[in-house]
Design an enzyme around this catalytic site. Structure first.
Site, PDB file in Angstrom:
ATOM      1  N   MET A 185       8.540   4.444   5.270  1.00  0.00           N
ATOM      2  CA  MET A 185       8.662   3.071   4.772  1.00  0.00           C
ATOM      3  C   MET A 185       9.909   2.916   3.900  1.00  0.00           C
ATOM      4  O   MET A 185      10.565   1.872   3.927  1.00  0.00           O
ATOM      5  CB  MET A 185       7.405   2.651   4.007  1.00  0.00           C
ATOM      6  CG  MET A 185       6.167   2.568   4.886  1.00  0.00           C
ATOM      7  SD  MET A 185       6.376   1.591   6.396  1.00  0.00           S
ATOM      8  CE  MET A 185       6.766  -0.007   5.733  1.00  0.00           C
ATOM      9  N   GLU A 186      10.246   3.957   3.149  1.00  0.00           N
ATOM     10  CA  GLU A 186      11.464   3.906   2.339  1.00  0.00           C
ATOM     11  C   GLU A 186      12.704   3.819   3.222  1.00  0.00           C
ATOM     12  O   GLU A 186      13.645   3.079   2.913  1.00  0.00           O
ATOM     13  CB  GLU A 186      11.537   5.123   1.411  1.00  0.00           C
ATOM     14  CG  GLU A 186      10.586   5.062   0.233  1.00  0.00           C
ATOM     15  CD  GLU A 186       9.123   5.359   0.573  1.00  0.00           C
ATOM     16  OE1 GLU A 186       8.276   5.220  -0.320  1.00  0.00           O
ATOM     17  OE2 GLU A 186       8.810   5.735   1.730  1.00  0.00           O
ATOM     18  N   ASP A 201      23.878 -11.479   3.403  1.00  0.00           N
ATOM     19  CA  ASP A 201      24.247 -12.299   2.243  1.00  0.00           C
ATOM     20  C   ASP A 201      25.766 -12.351   2.062  1.00  0.00           C
ATOM     21  O   ASP A 201      26.317 -13.398   1.710  1.00  0.00           O
ATOM     22  CB  ASP A 201      23.575 -11.759   0.985  1.00  0.00           C
ATOM     23  CG  ASP A 201      23.877 -12.619  -0.225  1.00  0.00           C
ATOM     24  OD1 ASP A 201      23.719 -13.854  -0.141  1.00  0.00           O
ATOM     25  OD2 ASP A 201      24.281 -12.052  -1.257  1.00  0.00           O
ATOM     26  N   LEU A 237       0.799  -1.222   0.000  1.00  0.00           N
ATOM     27  CA  LEU A 237       0.000   0.000   0.000  1.00  0.00           C
ATOM     28  C   LEU A 237       0.838   1.281   0.000  1.00  0.00           C
ATOM     29  O   LEU A 237       0.305   2.371   0.171  1.00  0.00           O
ATOM     30  CB  LEU A 237      -0.981   0.003   1.181  1.00  0.00           C
ATOM     31  CG  LEU A 237      -1.975  -1.158   1.161  1.00  0.00           C
ATOM     32  CD1 LEU A 237      -2.899  -1.087   2.371  1.00  0.00           C
ATOM     33  CD2 LEU A 237      -2.777  -1.203  -0.128  1.00  0.00           C
ATOM     34  N   CYS A 238       2.156   1.163  -0.207  1.00  0.00           N
ATOM     35  CA  CYS A 238       3.008   2.348  -0.291  1.00  0.00           C
ATOM     36  C   CYS A 238       2.809   3.040  -1.627  1.00  0.00           C
ATOM     37  O   CYS A 238       2.701   2.392  -2.665  1.00  0.00           O
ATOM     38  CB  CYS A 238       4.480   1.956  -0.168  1.00  0.00           C
ATOM     39  SG  CYS A 238       5.023   1.822   1.520  1.00  0.00           S
ATOM     40  N   HIS A 239       2.799   4.360  -1.571  1.00  0.00           N
ATOM     41  CA  HIS A 239       2.703   5.147  -2.797  1.00  0.00           C
ATOM     42  C   HIS A 239       4.063   5.203  -3.486  1.00  0.00           C
ATOM     43  O   HIS A 239       5.077   5.374  -2.815  1.00  0.00           O
ATOM     44  CB  HIS A 239       2.270   6.586  -2.469  1.00  0.00           C
ATOM     45  CG  HIS A 239       0.891   6.668  -1.945  1.00  0.00           C
ATOM     46  ND1 HIS A 239       0.585   6.494  -0.615  1.00  0.00           N
ATOM     47  CD2 HIS A 239      -0.289   6.896  -2.576  1.00  0.00           C
ATOM     48  CE1 HIS A 239      -0.714   6.615  -0.447  1.00  0.00           C
ATOM     49  NE2 HIS A 239      -1.269   6.859  -1.624  1.00  0.00           N
TER      50      HIS A 239
END
Length: 162
Positions: A116-117, A131, A80-82
């Site tokens: 969120m970014e 990794d 739901l992130c723009h």
């Protein structure tokens, strides 16, 4: 467009189904968000990172690049992130006694924030690091990923209190 669900949650429509919030009426403002996290690793990995002797190569550089890529790809990963214009990303990785501390600041001038970014940036950097060192330490742990502060938008400045 459906009205928000009775719960007051903006990401739900009248029937309770998930929806992307319409931000088109919001003001464009300069916005930033800073997030942090840590990758806990074995002492041997800390030594290898400090000496530049990680068998797969420059693990810290890979973590920084992975973080930047993660910030730019956030809407592809978080449903739901723009999609917004990411104007700047700073990723800091610091080798400490217990592993690697990661800090990311993301900047934009848009209608919605970049929390969120910033979080995705830290997680992607952490995963890139894991990794790179997993052959040396398969028990590496990503921990304490959180937003530390944000600026811009309707709420203005916010900083974590604890």
């Amino acid at each position: 467009m459906p009205e928000p669900h009775d719960s007051g949650l903006t990401h739900l429509d009248a029937s309770g189904a998930a929806r992307m919030v319409d931000v088109s009426a919001k003001e464009v403002t300069a916005r930033t968000a800073t997030a942090t996290g840590t990758v806990l690793v074995a002492p041997e990995v800390v030594a290898a990172l400090r000496s530049g002797e990680v068998p797969k190569g420059d693990a810290l550089a890979v973590a920084r690049i992975a973080g930047i890529q993660g910030a730019k790809r956030t809407p592809d990963l978080v449903p739901l992130c723009h999609p917004i214009a990411v104007h700047g990303v700073d990723v800091a990785v610091e080798v400490v006694e217990r592993g690697v501390d990661i800090s990311a600041t993301v900047r934009t001038a848009d209608r919605t924030g970049v929390e969120m970014e910033a979080l995705t940036c830290v997680m992607a950097a952490a995963l890139g690091l894991v990794d790179m060192v997993k052959a040396l330490d398969p028990e590496a742990v990503v921990t304490d990923v959180r937003v530390e502060e944000k600026t811009g938008g309707k709420t203005g400045y916010w900083r974590r209190s604890r």
